[in-house]
Design a protein around this motif. Structure first.
Motif, PDB file in Angstrom:
ATOM      1  N   GLY A 157       0.653  -1.219   0.137  1.00  0.00           N
ATOM      2  CA  GLY A 157       0.024  -0.065  -0.090  1.00  0.00           C
ATOM      3  C   GLY A 157       0.991   1.284   0.047  1.00  0.00           C
ATOM      4  O   GLY A 157       2.064   1.198  -0.198  1.00  0.00           O
ATOM      5  N   ARG A 158       0.104   2.318   0.222  1.00  0.00           N
ATOM      6  CA  ARG A 158       0.747   3.696   0.313  1.00  0.00           C
ATOM      7  C   ARG A 158       1.613   4.053   1.487  1.00  0.00           C
ATOM      8  O   ARG A 158       0.904   3.759   2.560  1.00  0.00           O
ATOM      9  N   ILE A 159       2.648   4.698   1.440  1.00  0.00           N
ATOM     10  CA  ILE A 159       3.306   5.132   2.537  1.00  0.00           C
ATOM     11  C   ILE A 159       2.399   6.410   2.955  1.00  0.00           C
ATOM     12  O   ILE A 159       2.498   7.370   2.173  1.00  0.00           O
ATOM     13  N   PRO A 160       1.971   6.550   4.316  1.00  0.00           N
ATOM     14  CA  PRO A 160       1.461   7.830   4.760  1.00  0.00           C
ATOM     15  C   PRO A 160       2.335   8.936   4.577  1.00  0.00           C
ATOM     16  O   PRO A 160       3.545   8.975   4.582  1.00  0.00           O
ATOM     17  N   LYS A 166      -4.318   6.455   3.207  1.00  0.00           N
ATOM     18  CA  LYS A 166      -5.343   5.339   2.974  1.00  0.00           C
ATOM     19  C   LYS A 166      -5.144   4.371   1.813  1.00  0.00           C
ATOM     20  O   LYS A 166      -4.789   4.667   0.666  1.00  0.00           O
ATOM     21  N   LEU A 167      -5.442   2.921   2.040  1.00  0.00           N
ATOM     22  CA  LEU A 167      -5.259   1.950   1.171  1.00  0.00           C
ATOM     23  C   LEU A 167      -6.222   2.254  -0.167  1.00  0.00           C
ATOM     24  O   LEU A 167      -7.312   2.733   0.278  1.00  0.00           O
ATOM     25  N   CYS A 189       1.696   5.151  -6.875  1.00  0.00           N
ATOM     26  CA  CYS A 189       0.559   3.998  -6.243  1.00  0.00           C
ATOM     27  C   CYS A 189      -0.401   4.040  -7.499  1.00  0.00           C
ATOM     28  O   CYS A 189      -0.651   4.950  -8.235  1.00  0.00           O
ATOM     29  N   TYR A 190      -0.977   3.090  -7.470  1.00  0.00           N
ATOM     30  CA  TYR A 190      -2.251   3.116  -8.384  1.00  0.00           C
ATOM     31  C   TYR A 190      -3.458   4.009  -8.093  1.00  0.00           C
ATOM     32  O   TYR A 190      -3.584   4.131  -6.822  1.00  0.00           O
ATOM     33  N   GLY A 191      -3.769   4.822  -9.029  1.00  0.00           N
ATOM     34  CA  GLY A 191      -4.911   5.844  -8.695  1.00  0.00           C
ATOM     35  C   GLY A 191      -4.392   6.853  -8.021  1.00  0.00           C
ATOM     36  O   GLY A 191      -5.214   7.418  -7.217  1.00  0.00           O
ATOM     37  N   ASP A 192      -3.122   7.533  -7.992  1.00  0.00           N
ATOM     38  CA  ASP A 192      -2.536   8.473  -7.452  1.00  0.00           C
ATOM     39  C   ASP A 192      -3.493   9.978  -7.156  1.00  0.00           C
ATOM     40  O   ASP A 192      -3.848  10.577  -6.550  1.00  0.00           O
TER      41      ASP A 192
END
Length: 604
Positions: A284-287, A325-326, A315-318
């Motif tokens: 997932g994304r790093i906060p 958030k995921l 990330c996918y769909g930035d």
């Protein structure tokens, strides 16, 4: 005497076992020497002891059980020794005044006892670089000193850093002297020493073999400043409760098997200055936000499915996702992965169950199958050992040599076929005698077609490691000695075509040899030949040819069942997993992610 400090010298030898004669000792520091041996039991008589520092020596063995009598200890430091055994439960039960417990860089093993949670005053717990296993206890919330923010009162600080020497008479005046406590700990990856400083509250369990998940109860330790759980086998997700550690300045969870996303509350800890989550299975994304963006790639590397600015990986769909958030796609991936792993383990279980019981079920029910299986193992063992013996030759030992000479003396060698078997200096290497193969001990004896006569000597039983014996096609007579049936490792036997007589010995594995081992001896009788012996009663005899056919049929059925069970087990396990992968795109994606993680784990 209240203080004894002999640290930082070059003291050698063992600790003296004379501590029962020492009165009223409160501070003992023998660190940074070359002391060896065990901690003496008499040290447990120092019941007034507040500080015991044995760090950086060569002490061995377990902690002396008598130390549980030292209930006034506020500091126990045995780091950097070679102590072993489990972490004793009496540390938590009897030393509840402890504020510092340092046992790092030893050989302690076993699990973390839940009694450590009785240490209400503990502020520094360092058990790193040992061999501790199993999980982290969930009772961490009982460590009440770590749940409080800030430092203790001046009275507590006095206990920690200033050991008072009460009522020392100097020039007719009674005064109080102060003696500082030196604290050594790994802080932000570097060993540092603290003297008369504010105590840093920390837990270090790194470089062990701990498993399981990080307990969510860790969130109760709001006063914790340093937490190091790196280099273990921890799994599961990072609990979101870790965001409650508002005093945390250093967090190291690297080189574990932690999965899932980085919880957003972790990015909201203002004091966090050192973070290492590298080499896990995080995704997932790093906060972002606050100071989280100041951490560089080294804090997150080795997590194939992490993305964000710190890793220069988009990330996918930035454009459409909320920071920290995921994404919905990642949540779907997590669900797909969960279903995939459930199916993987289920397919493996069904395949194993089918293949295992398809073969061993009939073996439990039918004796003929059991006999065939034992013959199969005998052949397999014999062929494997024979292959090894062809590549290496090892000298036999004297006991085996004497047993072989006694065996020779019991036979009649009219043609001198055993002329190399001599008891002289030139022939001491019995592994070079005719018909013998060795592997530490005599394992194979082949004397077939040598015109030997006489009877088989009972001394044959002294060759306790014999695995193969071939005396076929000689002129040997008499009975088969009972001692031959007592050789446990014998897996190949051929006594055929001699003049042996009497009953074939039974018991142990002798009944697993088939008719080919004894045929051609007209005077022999027994179950292996299906030939009744006198006084056996009227038993139906089966001709040798018919017995061989029965064995061949049993083995044929056995091998058919063996291959069929393997095939059914493989088919069930393989298609139970691959079938849905071929039919479902989401399963294919989950399978590819699984392979990527596996590759990442192997090559890192």
């Amino acid at each position: 005497m209240w203080i004894l400090d002999l640290s930082n010298n070059q003291l050698k030898g063992q600790l003296p076992d004379c501590w029962t004669s020492v009165d009223w000792l409160g501070y003992l520091d023998l660190s940074n020497n070359q002391l060896s041996g065990r901690i003496p039991l008499s040290m447990g008589s120092l019941v007034e002891l507040n500080v015991l520092v044995l760090r950086n020596n060569n002490l061995t063995g377990e902690l002396a059980s008598t130390l549980k009598n030292c209930s006034n200890l506020i500091m126990l430091d045995v780091a950097k020794n070679m102590l072993s055994g489990p972490i004793s439960s009496w540390i938590g039960e009897s030393m509840q005044q402890l504020i510092i417990l340092n046992m790092r860089e030893n050989h302690f093993s076993g699990n973390l006892p839940i009694q450590l949670c009785y240490l209400n005053h503990i502020q520094l717990l360092d058990l790193s670089n040992n061999m501790l296993s199993k999980g982290i206890p969930s009772c961490l919330k009982e460590l009440t000193a770590m749940s409080k923010k800030g430092i203790h009162t001046r009275g507590t600080l006095n206990r920690m850093y200033l050991i008072y020497i009460p009522y020392i008479k100097i020039y007719d005046y009674f005064v109080e002297e102060e003696y500082p406590i030196n604290i050594s700990l790994i802080w932000k990856g570097v060993e540092q020493r603290f003297k008369n400083a504010e105590l840093i509250k920390g837990i270090d369990l790194s470089s062990n073999k701990l498993t399981g998940e990080i307990p969510k109860e860790i969130g109760y330790l709001a006063g914790l400043v340093s937490l190091n759980l790196s280099r273990n086998n921890l799994s599961g997700k990072i609990p979101s409760e870790i965001g409650n550690l508002s005093s945390l300045e250093s967090l190291d969870l690297s080189r574990n098997q932690i999965s899932g996303g980085i919880p957003l509350p972790l990015s909201e800890i203002d004091n966090l200055g050192k973070l290492d989550l590298s080499h896990n299975f995080l995704s997932g994304r790093i906060p972002s936000g606050r100071h989280f963006e100041t951490f560089d790639a080294s804090s997150f590397e080795g997590n194939m499915y992490l993305c964000g600015e710190q890793l220069n990986k988009s990330c996918y769909g930035d454009g459409d996702q909320t920071t920290g958030k995921l994404s919905e796609a990642e949540a779907i991936n997590d669900d797909e992965d969960s279903i995939f792993y459930e199916a993987l383990y289920m397919s493996m279980g069904i395949g194993y169950f089918t293949g295992f019981w398809g073969l061993f079920g009939p073996m439990l029910l039918w004796r003929s199958w059991r006999n065939t299986y034992l013959r199969f193992l005998n052949r397999l063992t014999y062929e494997s050992i024979l292959g090894l013996n062809n590549s290496t030759e090892i000298k036999c030992i004297e006991r085996e040599r004497q047993a072989l000479l006694n065996f020779k003396h019991g036979l009649i060698d009219g043609y001198g076929m055993l002329s190399t078997w001599r008891d002289d200096e030139k022939s001491r290497e019995c592994c070079k005698w005719k018909g013998i193969q060795c592997d530490h001990q005599t394992v194979s004896l082949n004397l077939s077609r040598n015109y030997l006569s006489g009877e088989i000597p009972s001394e044959i039983g002294n060759l306790s490691s014999l695995e193969s014996l071939d005396l076929s096609r000689n002129h040997i007579s008499g009975r088969i000695p009972f001692s031959l049936s007592q050789i446990d490792f014998l897996c190949k036997l051929n006594l055929s075509h001699n003049y042996l007589s009497g009953r074939i010995p039974s018991g142990r594995h002798f009944e697993t040899f088939d008719i080919s081992s004894f045929e051609g001896n007209i005077g022999l009788c027994g179950g292996q030949l299906n030939r009744t012996c006198p006084r056996d009663g009227n038993q139906t005899a089966i001709k040798p040819e018919e017995h061989g056919t029965v064995n061949d049929d049993e083995e044929s059925v056995f091998y058919e069942a063996l291959y069929m069970s393997m095939g059914i087990g493989y088919f069930t396990g393989f298609w139970g997993l691959v079938g849905p992968i071929l039919l479902s795109r989401s399963w294919r994606n989950a399978y590819l992610r699984f392979l990527n993680r596996l590759k990442n784990c192997i090559y890192e």
